[in-house]
Write an enzyme that holds these catalytic residues in place. Structure first.
Site, PDB file in Angstrom:
ATOM      1  N   GLY A  31       0.761  -1.237   0.000  1.00  0.00           N
ATOM      2  CA  GLY A  31       0.000   0.000   0.000  1.00  0.00           C
ATOM      3  C   GLY A  31       0.793   1.290   0.000  1.00  0.00           C
ATOM      4  O   GLY A  31       0.290   2.324   0.455  1.00  0.00           O
ATOM      5  N   SER A 473      63.504   7.871 -28.341  1.00  0.00           N
ATOM      6  CA  SER A 473      64.627   7.013 -27.948  1.00  0.00           C
ATOM      7  C   SER A 473      65.964   7.629 -28.352  1.00  0.00           C
ATOM      8  O   SER A 473      66.937   7.585 -27.593  1.00  0.00           O
ATOM      9  CB  SER A 473      64.474   5.623 -28.585  1.00  0.00           C
ATOM     10  OG  SER A 473      63.343   4.965 -28.063  1.00  0.00           O
ATOM     11  N   SER A 540      53.301   6.572 -24.212  1.00  0.00           N
ATOM     12  CA  SER A 540      52.296   6.997 -23.209  1.00  0.00           C
ATOM     13  C   SER A 540      51.248   7.897 -23.860  1.00  0.00           C
ATOM     14  O   SER A 540      51.212   9.093 -23.593  1.00  0.00           O
ATOM     15  CB  SER A 540      52.957   7.696 -22.026  1.00  0.00           C
ATOM     16  OG  SER A 540      53.925   8.621 -22.400  1.00  0.00           O
TER      17      SER A 540
END
EC number: 2.7.1.25
Length: 642
Positions: A31, A473, A540
């Protein structure tokens, strides 16, 4: 979510944040919707003509007046007699305005119930007087406890169906009170009502002379409002960052606290800091200050890399960063949760990928006993430990509720809700044994300053990022040779070298690449702490991963963008990788079928497409020498103490 606004005639424009939010929960068919409909009617909150409309809808279905039709927004709900969606209803009594959160009671819709209750400050648990406490009643009570709600009252409904029997009412009241007590909850009141006929809703009923307690309206008006979110520590989860003319707007909703122009903010988890330069408004004058509940767009006095999921706070009251957390969760997925599973932990706009380290206990819904288990079943409640590879900015639920609650996801779907337990709360619980980690950082007798004095320079991490073929590198090795010739303690951490050793167990998927960066950053930090100049040569590609690397290393991190356009890099192709990527032999290759996010504000940018190798090296050497220089006065002071 459905929102219904039933304004009181005296005030039809109350801001939502000024309304007291409470939830109504309970077993299906007990209810709840009828209670809400009658509550709106008896407080004079229904618009003119709404009652007649409701009567017509009930007559059309050949039944008595159904107050629940007022709330059940979907036809499926009316046909089946259940509430599917979470509904918010605005109304007010003579004392204050409210937001009612009507949470679905059916077992299949518990996901909606959890999301709805999470917004409440108090709750009414509805129990059918004839049926008594059911499994779903217990489960909803557990949800209230799980989400940290402490203001709870019980409404024993349909008291007319048991002929207003005081003994039966007391039996139900005792049963639910005992159950709540085992959860650590003490109901503010247990009220006998007939929602259909209005007994004890807004006025005391002559049918219950044996009850002398509060009506539902009096009960609601007696709930205490939570401490204003404006008085809590600032938490501004970043929703997005927009570029608008010359400005970068950091956008989000203030969950707690307040801010003003000139405040210094720190952004978790990166730790970057800047002051608020302005608080912008669309087509209006800029603001000076803003508080919890407001959505804002701010500009900063410094160009920081900030992204969705970062959390802005005042530095002195920032959220705690951790890789591990203990959650009390409610699991909704049909597939059980097991140790080793990877799930998403969503807190505000932050989305963390976590793995389940262990299941501390599963709670039995009937007995409330804690059981040792190797999995959490659907609709189970448990306490588990999770671990994230990235630092999580979290708050404990008993300190800041808004950022101490989380949503659990799996494959993009919501599979549960959780609260974050504090370490102190875990230590205080004698029901769950914690396994000590016994980890202690050593106190080095050789300080960083002493190492700098001996070496003649400070330790640092020179993080070279750029596309394959940009010259990272080549520059890294040349920089190492030049610095070594100058007497510097220097070493290169090359990506390929790491891949053949420390990171040989990692693949090239998104998660593995992120872990590759994390490990490289952790190793570089240790070398820099030892006083070395560490040169990393890693593509990255993602700004978020570089930001995490900066957070790991700290102040000695220097981001250098080795810049060259894709055409130049592909023309060089020193390792033949671009040719293989174009031929489909290499998948997810950066620049071809995987993006590269160039740094927006690097510490140094060296354009190798425009400069010769020697010119680029000279620029890099000059920058590094300035970055690692130890002041002469500092060196003398340290040497004098040896």
């Amino acid at each position: 979510m459905t929102t219904l606004n039933f304004p009181h005639a005296a005030n039809d424009s109350v801001p939502q944040q000024a309304r007291f939010p409470f939830a109504i929960v309970g077993h299906v068919d007990h209810g709840k919707s009828t209670l809400i409909g009658r509550l709106l009617h008896d407080t004079g909150s229904l618009p003119e003509g709404k009652l007649a409309e409701l009567q017509a809808a009930s007559d059309k279905r050949g039944g008595t007046l159904e107050w629940s039709f007022l709330l059940d927004a979907f036809q499926a709900e009316r046909d089946q007699g259940i509430t599917i969606d979470t509904t918010q209803i605005f109304f007010q009594t003579a004392s204050r305005p409210y937001v009612i959160i009507d949470a679905p009671g059916h077992k299949e819709f518990l996901k909606n119930a959890v999301s709805g209750v999470a917004q409440a400050q108090a709750a009414l648990l509805v129990i059918d007087a004839a049926e008594g406490v059911r499994e779903q009643s217990r489960r909803h009570a557990l949800i209230l406890q799980l989400l940290g709600l402490r203001q709870v009252a019980v409404i024993v409904n349909k008291i007319d169906l048991i002929d207003f029997d005081a003994a039966r009412f007391q039996h139900v009241a005792d049963e639910i009170t005992a159950f709540l007590g085992e959860l650590g909850l003490s109901p503010k009141a247990v009220v006998p009502v007939s929602a259909r006929h209005g007994d004890n809703i807004a006025a005391r009923s002559a049918q219950t002379p044996w009850y002398s307690g509060e009506t539902v309206v009096e009960l609601l008006d007696g709930f205490e409002a939570a401490k204003p979110a404006t008085e809590q520590p600032l938490r501004l989860p970043v929703q997005d960052v927009f570029k608008f003319d010359h400005r970068r707007l950091v956008v989000g909703r203030i969950e707690s606290g307040r801010l003003k122009v000139g405040d210094r903010l720190t952004f978790a988890p990166t730790g970057k800091s800047a002051r608020i330069a302005s608080i912008e408004s669309w087509n209006a004058a800029p603001q000076i200050a803003a508080v919890a509940g407001q959505s804002v767009a701010i500009t900063l006095d410094d160009e920081l890399f900030i992204e969705r999921g970062h959390v802005a706070a005042h530095p002195e009251r920032a959220p705690r960063l951790t890789h591990e957390a203990t959650l009390r969760l409610f699991w909704l997925d049909a597939a059980s949760l097991e140790p080793g599973d990877r799930i998403g932990l969503k807190i505000g706009t932050s989305d963390y990928g976590v793995s389940v380290e262990g299941i501390r206990a599963v709670i039995d819904v009937e007995s409330l006993g804690r059981q040792v288990a190797d999995r959490v079943p659907q609709n189970g409640i448990a306490e588990v430990t999770v671990r994230s590879r990235q630092p999580m900015a979290i708050d404990q639920v008993d300190e800041i509720t808004r950022t101490g609650r989380a949503v659990l996801t799996r494959h993009g779907d919501i599979v549960g809700g959780a609260v974050i337990l504090s370490r102190s709360a875990q230590a205080a619980s004698d029901a769950i044994a914690t396994e000590p980690r016994h980890l202690f950082s050593p106190d080095h007798h050789v300080t960083r300053a002493a190492r700098a004095a001996a070496n003649g320079h400070q330790g640092a991490v020179i993080w070279l990022t750029g596309l394959s073929g940009s010259g990272k590198s080549t520059l890294a090795m040349a920089l190492e040779r030049e610095l070594f010739a100058r007497g510097r303690q220097v070493y290169v951490l090359d990506g390929d070298t790491l891949r053949t050793g420390l990171n040989s167990d990692l693949g090239f998927g998104a998660e593995a690449r992120a872990e590759n960066i994390r490990r490289a950053a952790e190793m570089a930090r240790l070398f820099a702490d030892a006083g070395l100049v560490v040169i990393t040569s890693l593509i990255s590609p993602f700004a978020a991963e570089r930001a995490k690397a900066r957070a790991i290393v700290g102040a000695n991190f220097h981001e250098v963008h080795v810049k060259a356009d894709l055409a130049t890099c592909e023309a060089r192709d020193p390792k033949g990788l671009y040719a293989k990527a174009r031929a489909g032999e290499i998948r997810n290759f950066t620049g071809i079928d995987s993006p590269y996010e160039a740094p927006e504000n690097p510490d140094l940018a060296v354009d190798t497409a425009l400069r010769s190798k020697d010119a680029a090296l000279a620029e890099l050497v000059s920058y590094v020498e300035k970055a690692i220089s130890a002041r002469t006065a500092d060196l003398r002071q340290v040497v004098g103490k040896q």
